[in-house]
Enzyme design. Sequence first.
Site, mmCIF file in Angstrom:
data_model
loop_
_atom_site.group_PDB
_atom_site.id
_atom_site.type_symbol
_atom_site.label_atom_id
_atom_site.label_comp_id
_atom_site.label_asym_id
_atom_site.label_seq_id
_atom_site.Cartn_x
_atom_site.Cartn_y
_atom_site.Cartn_z
ATOM 1 N N GLY A 361 56.976 -92.086 68.375
ATOM 2 C CA GLY A 361 56.261 -92.706 67.273
ATOM 3 C C GLY A 361 56.606 -92.020 65.965
ATOM 4 N NE ARG A 362 57.480 -95.454 61.515
ATOM 5 C CZ ARG A 362 58.168 -95.584 60.395
ATOM 6 N NH1 ARG A 362 57.808 -94.897 59.333
ATOM 7 N NH2 ARG A 362 59.195 -96.405 60.315
ATOM 8 C CG ASP A 475 61.394 -83.071 76.314
ATOM 9 O OD1 ASP A 475 62.597 -82.889 76.631
ATOM 10 O OD2 ASP A 475 61.038 -83.908 75.480
#
Length: 544
Positions: A361-362, A475
């Site tokens: 997303g942002r 991650d």
Amino acid sequence: MTIFHFLLPILLFHGFQCAALDAAGNDQFAFSGFHGADLNLDGTATVTPEGLLELTNGSVQLKGHAFFPDPFRLRRLPGGAVQSFSASFVFGILTTYPNLSCHGITFVVAPSKNFSTALAAQYMGLANFDNNGNTSNHIFAAEIDTMQNIEFEDIDNNHVGVDINGLRSMQSHTAGYYGNGENESFQSMSLISGDVMRAWVDYDEELAQIDVTIAPIHMSKPTRPLVSATYNLSVVITEQAYIGFSSATGPINSRHYILGWSFGINRPAPAIDIANLPKLPRLGSKPRSKVQEILTPVAIATFLLTLGLVAVLLVRKRLRYAELREDWEAEFGPHRFSYKDLFHATNGFNDKHLLGVGGFGRVYKGVLRTSKLEVAAKRVSHESRQGMKEFVAEVVSIGHIRHRNLVQLLGYCRRKGELLLVYAYMPNGSLDKYLHYEGEKPVLNWAHRSQIMKGIASGLLYLHEKWEKVVIHRDVKASNVLLDEEMNGRLGDFGLSRLYDHGTDPQTTHMVGTMGYMAPELVRTGKASPLTDVFAFGTFLPRF
């Protein structure tokens, strides 16, 4: 006569000097409020018009000091033992958020009033990364700490401790007091409750014993101290020493106040006039007056009569800021922000405040209107690869974790069609921009690289072994390492994280992560573990 005139200035000089030292060495004082008090102040410290000694004013990442202007001669003779002394003070801590505060107050005895090289945040204006714990500091302090710092082995985020030459307490205890008389049981206290409290710091020369005690404002001094430590301060405190207070803030709006203060050598600290102390300010709205209490029902009636005319506007406004709440949030959620506050903080999520765009997303930079706190708001869309399951995992995983090398999750917000996470803002961005820099960004030197590498390793160790559950990040890569204002590396983006109890076996799940960083056994079995994080970290190092 000539010899007399020659010796007279010398005799007068040494006579005045000895008189000053003797006066300071045997003096006592008491401040019941600080109107007209002669104190040395620096940083954010100031005396308010109401007579409060305000050490921090709510500004983040700053420090403040307040010292009695003259040094004290705490040793009976030059080179002799440090004499018994006693200090008493009344304090209060105010914070915008009910369960979050940074960092605390220390009563300090030091050889100098100059702490210009000391850092704010967890160092509380007393030390820095290089000199913390050095015997050359000659510092004794009693800390009232509202933040748990793993690197200092703090017991919790609400404790009192005895510090020698640094911020790692030699003895500490959860904040509270032992009752007097028949009820001698321990009673806990919240340092950030907004209540006014008292504290006593005593040193016994014969026993070489340090006692620190706190209690509610209207309670007499408990007979049993909260913290008691045996340590000969004669090896710490110098011939002449200054006494005062140091305080600092971190990324959260906090205010630290001293309302009264007294000190005595070889005697109890003089009594503080509790009845004449200034009042703590209010951070919320002021109490309603009687006129307001009368007018409020009238205003409500008027509002009900006109409700039909404005119903459409109110509904539209409510829908604009509507939020979602579910049962799991009460158990796992950290501080929840209102969507309205985040909307205004980012100027309506304006592209001018955009920090980055990715598969998740942002991310927008924002400044909260009330606290002026800089935050990074991650706005996750349903079309992104980070959906509800990952959102919940991130809230559960890092909502309660505090570590200097992990990006702090301050809170979150949910509304229909949108998920938002609110982090502490990292002003220097992500590490990958410095490894593969463009334009005018500097190349990291090896000292910075080593510091960042050790920091991320420390954060992973805490996730894998030190926290109450095992957290697998899944991650680890350069773009998920962010740099704070001091270029310290902080591991972020826990949207793919998994957690499980220590001593249990992680369950097999679908394979997630970034190609090139995934361990062979993860690709083969789909089972993530601390070892797969270590593999990703090892893959990340050569590129670093």
